[in-house]
Design a protein around this motif. Structure first.
Motif, PDB file in Angstrom:
ATOM      1  N   LEU A 376       0.870  -1.184   0.000  1.00  0.00           N
ATOM      2  CA  LEU A 376       0.000   0.000   0.000  1.00  0.00           C
ATOM      3  C   LEU A 376       0.902   1.228   0.000  1.00  0.00           C
ATOM      4  CD1 LEU A 376      -2.838   1.084   0.147  1.00  0.00           C
ATOM      5  CD2 LEU A 376      -2.835   0.692   2.601  1.00  0.00           C
ATOM      6  N   SER A 377       1.297   1.651  -1.208  1.00  0.00           N
ATOM      7  CA  SER A 377       2.385   2.627  -1.346  1.00  0.00           C
ATOM      8  C   SER A 377       2.087   3.998  -0.765  1.00  0.00           C
ATOM      9  CB  SER A 377       2.772   2.771  -2.821  1.00  0.00           C
ATOM     10  OG  SER A 377       1.653   3.131  -3.605  1.00  0.00           O
ATOM     11  N   GLY A 378       0.795   4.378  -0.708  1.00  0.00           N
ATOM     12  CA  GLY A 378       0.509   5.709  -0.174  1.00  0.00           C
ATOM     13  C   GLY A 378      -0.946   5.879   0.219  1.00  0.00           C
ATOM     14  N   ARG A 379      -1.200   6.964   0.933  1.00  0.00           N
ATOM     15  CA  ARG A 379      -2.570   7.232   1.384  1.00  0.00           C
ATOM     16  C   ARG A 379      -3.300   8.141   0.395  1.00  0.00           C
ATOM     17  NH1 ARG A 379      -0.226  11.408   5.740  1.00  0.00           N
ATOM     18  NH2 ARG A 379       0.861   9.611   6.607  1.00  0.00           N
ATOM     19  N   GLY A 380      -4.614   8.137   0.496  1.00  0.00           N
ATOM     20  CA  GLY A 380      -5.430   8.800  -0.514  1.00  0.00           C
ATOM     21  C   GLY A 380      -5.731  10.269  -0.286  1.00  0.00           C
ATOM     22  N   ASP A 381      -5.202  10.856   0.775  1.00  0.00           N
ATOM     23  CA  ASP A 381      -5.513  12.274   1.062  1.00  0.00           C
ATOM     24  C   ASP A 381      -5.272  13.177  -0.140  1.00  0.00           C
ATOM     25  OD1 ASP A 381      -5.190  10.830   3.404  1.00  0.00           O
ATOM     26  OD2 ASP A 381      -4.592  12.587   4.567  1.00  0.00           O
ATOM     27  N   LYS A 382      -4.143  12.968  -0.802  1.00  0.00           N
ATOM     28  CA  LYS A 382      -3.767  13.805  -1.940  1.00  0.00           C
ATOM     29  C   LYS A 382      -4.725  13.631  -3.108  1.00  0.00           C
ATOM     30  CE  LYS A 382      -0.715  10.316  -3.968  1.00  0.00           C
ATOM     31  NZ  LYS A 382      -1.487  10.060  -5.194  1.00  0.00           N
ATOM     32  N   ASP A 383      -5.487  12.529  -3.113  1.00  0.00           N
ATOM     33  CA  ASP A 383      -6.344  12.193  -4.255  1.00  0.00           C
ATOM     34  C   ASP A 383      -7.812  12.487  -4.025  1.00  0.00           C
ATOM     35  OD1 ASP A 383      -4.208  11.173  -5.776  1.00  0.00           O
ATOM     36  OD2 ASP A 383      -4.276   9.292  -4.658  1.00  0.00           O
ATOM     37  N   LEU A 384      -8.100  13.180  -2.940  1.00  0.00           N
ATOM     38  CA  LEU A 384      -9.502  13.404  -2.576  1.00  0.00           C
ATOM     39  C   LEU A 384     -10.291  14.015  -3.729  1.00  0.00           C
ATOM     40  CD1 LEU A 384     -11.130  12.774  -0.121  1.00  0.00           C
ATOM     41  CD2 LEU A 384     -10.988  15.180   0.528  1.00  0.00           C
ATOM     42  N   GLU A 385      -9.680  15.024  -4.368  1.00  0.00           N
ATOM     43  CA  GLU A 385     -10.382  15.699  -5.455  1.00  0.00           C
ATOM     44  C   GLU A 385     -10.707  14.747  -6.603  1.00  0.00           C
ATOM     45  OE1 GLU A 385      -9.288  19.560  -7.657  1.00  0.00           O
ATOM     46  OE2 GLU A 385      -8.474  19.786  -5.625  1.00  0.00           O
ATOM     47  N   THR A 386      -9.775  13.839  -6.888  1.00  0.00           N
ATOM     48  CA  THR A 386      -9.991  12.858  -7.962  1.00  0.00           C
ATOM     49  C   THR A 386     -11.114  11.894  -7.589  1.00  0.00           C
ATOM     50  OG1 THR A 386      -7.627  13.013  -8.394  1.00  0.00           O
ATOM     51  CG2 THR A 386      -8.812  11.246  -9.509  1.00  0.00           C
ATOM     52  N   TYR A 387     -11.130  11.463  -6.336  1.00  0.00           N
ATOM     53  CA  TYR A 387     -12.225  10.598  -5.869  1.00  0.00           C
ATOM     54  C   TYR A 387     -13.560  11.334  -6.021  1.00  0.00           C
ATOM     55  CZ  TYR A 387      -9.480   6.781  -3.700  1.00  0.00           C
ATOM     56  OH  TYR A 387      -8.679   5.679  -3.477  1.00  0.00           O
ATOM     57  N   ILE A 388     -13.579  12.604  -5.626  1.00  0.00           N
ATOM     58  CA  ILE A 388     -14.829  13.375  -5.671  1.00  0.00           C
ATOM     59  C   ILE A 388     -15.305  13.529  -7.112  1.00  0.00           C
ATOM     60  CG2 ILE A 388     -15.857  15.657  -5.258  1.00  0.00           C
ATOM     61  CD1 ILE A 388     -13.885  15.896  -2.828  1.00  0.00           C
ATOM     62  N   LYS A 389     -14.369  13.869  -7.998  1.00  0.00           N
ATOM     63  CA  LYS A 389     -14.708  14.068  -9.400  1.00  0.00           C
ATOM     64  C   LYS A 389     -15.220  12.779 -10.039  1.00  0.00           C
ATOM     65  CE  LYS A 389     -12.404  16.486 -13.110  1.00  0.00           C
ATOM     66  NZ  LYS A 389     -11.052  16.850 -13.543  1.00  0.00           N
ATOM     67  N   TRP A 390     -14.625  11.669  -9.660  1.00  0.00           N
ATOM     68  CA  TRP A 390     -15.039  10.369 -10.178  1.00  0.00           C
ATOM     69  C   TRP A 390     -16.449  10.024  -9.658  1.00  0.00           C
ATOM     70  CZ3 TRP A 390     -15.445   5.358  -7.790  1.00  0.00           C
ATOM     71  CH2 TRP A 390     -15.640   4.315  -8.707  1.00  0.00           C
ATOM     72  N   GLY A 391     -16.597  10.191  -8.358  1.00  0.00           N
ATOM     73  CA  GLY A 391     -17.931  10.168  -7.763  1.00  0.00           C
ATOM     74  C   GLY A 391     -18.580   8.817  -7.549  1.00  0.00           C
TER      75      GLY A 391
END
Ligand SMILES: *Cc1c(COP(=O)(O)O)cnc(C)c1O
Length: 393
Positions: A376-391
């Motif tokens: 598990l190379s990294g946490r998702g905090d940095k990707d929050l916007e991408t998760y939101i956009k994907w939805g």
């Protein structure tokens, strides 16, 4: 199988140091000294202490019970997401900054695409009180504003690369040029197992702490230091190389490398190098890369910034060619779904890079009793916007 770099910096036919004449003295200084520095006892003492006290190692090996139920296997997550700064990259920057000090350098340069390696570099420069310049494509700077500001808060100077496509490859060119002009007082910290020899080997050694810990952690957890499979995502390939390092010679351990297929390998919007690439020279080494028939580098695409790279490190080209590594590619969509699945089943929002590794389980063959190590190379905090956009949650 032995997987080692030879004296000239090759893994089989991949690797080497294809550099401009002007860079030769810098690379040669590094090549002649890196092994004796890394193997020095005092260096190891300092490195281990920082990994423990500053980075927070050892990172846990976590048995993911609900994911295991879902996938009908025994899945263990190696928690690199819990490192200081949120990913495995800091293992390498801590190592390289200590090495830079021993080489007598006072200044650090780095290149960054999405900004993650830039932040990991700015972090250790602040820690050591060293001057830090990070080259970043102008386009990337606009896309990754928070990371630009993180680097500035940490005291680094972020210099825009304004040539070409104004992205990672242009930032790399600018960093190289800077290094050529400042060879004596500056060290260049490369962020993955890419670049001219000795970088791939050096970075793999710093990241090898991941598999070093896995060996005793699996022994404790299952009674056997070897899992059946180790799965890791590959951008340049440093988290994968780190999680494989101490297992190369255990041929019964399957090494699974997961590349980003973007919108699909047939769409022209992918970053799956072993599917779409051919041998050539990229960033100073002979490796597999995505290129046109006349050798122009093809722009890669992935939803995940860390996997959006047109090549793989030479060690992975070698693992692919020799068959020691098995390569799987998964799409944006599959990775996003896997990321949400891990969030809901384990309470861990993964970096989208790492979510690719989980998504690959759908393409793997394994038995109910098999033990699978998922890095598990990294946490998702940095990707929050991408998760939101994907939805799709
Ligand atoms: C940068 C990054 C990667 C890709 O880099 P590698 O060198 O291939 O490991 C993967 N995961 C995360 C979380 C990253 O930040």
């Amino acid at each position: 199988m032995k997987v080692e770099v030879d004296e000239r910096g090759y893994y089989g036919s991949f690797g080497g140091a294809y550099i401009p004449e002007m860079l030769y003295p810098n690379i040669e200084e590094l090549r002649l000294q890196y092994m004796s520095i890394i193997q020095d006892r005092d260096f190891q003492k300092d490195f281990r202490k920082l990994l423990h006290d500053y980075v927070g190692r050892p990172t846990p090996l976590f048995f993911a019970e609900r994911l295991s139920e879902k996938y009908k296997a025994n899945i263990y997550l190696k928690r690199e997401d819990l490192n200081h700064t949120g990913a495995h990259k800091v293992n390498n920057t801590v190592g390289q900054i200590l090495l830079a000090r021993r080489l007598g350098k006072q200044k650090i340069i780095a290149e960054t695409g999405a900004g993650q390696h830039g932040v990991a570099t700015a972090t250790v420069c602040a820690l050591m009180g060293m001057e830090c310049i990070v080259y970043m494509g102008e386009v990337d700077m606009a896309r990754q504003k928070p990371n630009v500001e993180r680097m500035r808060i940490l005291g680094a100077e972020v210099r825009p690369a304004k040539s070409g496509s104004k992205t990672l490859k242009d930032a790399t060119n600018e960093a190289m040029r800077h290094w050529i002009n400042n060879p004596t007082d500056t060290h260049y910290i490369i962020g993955s197992v890419v670049g001219p020899h000795p970088y791939p080997d050096m970075v793999a050694r710093f990241q090898s702490v991941i598999s070093e810990e896995m060996k005793w952690q699996f022994k404790e957890a299952t009674g056997n230091e070897n899992p059946n499979h180790i799965v890791a995502c590959v951008g340049g390939g440093s988290n994968a190389a780190g999680s494989y390092f101490h297992y190369y010679e255990n041929d019964e351990v399957n090494l699974i490398a997961v590349e980003a297929a973007g919108k699909g390998n047939a769409t022209g919007e992918s970053a799956a190098t072993t599917v779409l690439g051919t041998p050539g020279i990229l960033h100073g080494s002979r490796t597999l890369l995505m290129q046109t028939i006349d050798g122009q580098v093809v722009e890669p695409y992935s939803i995940s910034a860390g996997l959006d790279y047109p090549g793989i490190g030479p060690i992975h080209a070698y693992l692919f060619e020799s068959g020691r590594g098995k390569f799987i590619s998964v799409t944006d969509e599959e990775a996003m779904k896997a990321g949400v699945l891990m969030s809901k089943l384990e309470g861990i929002i993964p970096a989208i890079e790492s979510a690719h590794a989980l998504a690959a389980l759908d393409y793997m063959q394994y038995d109910r009793d098999d033990v699978i190590a998922l890095n598990l190379s990294g946490r998702g905090d940095k990707d929050l916007e991408t998760y939101i956009k994907w939805g799709g949650y």
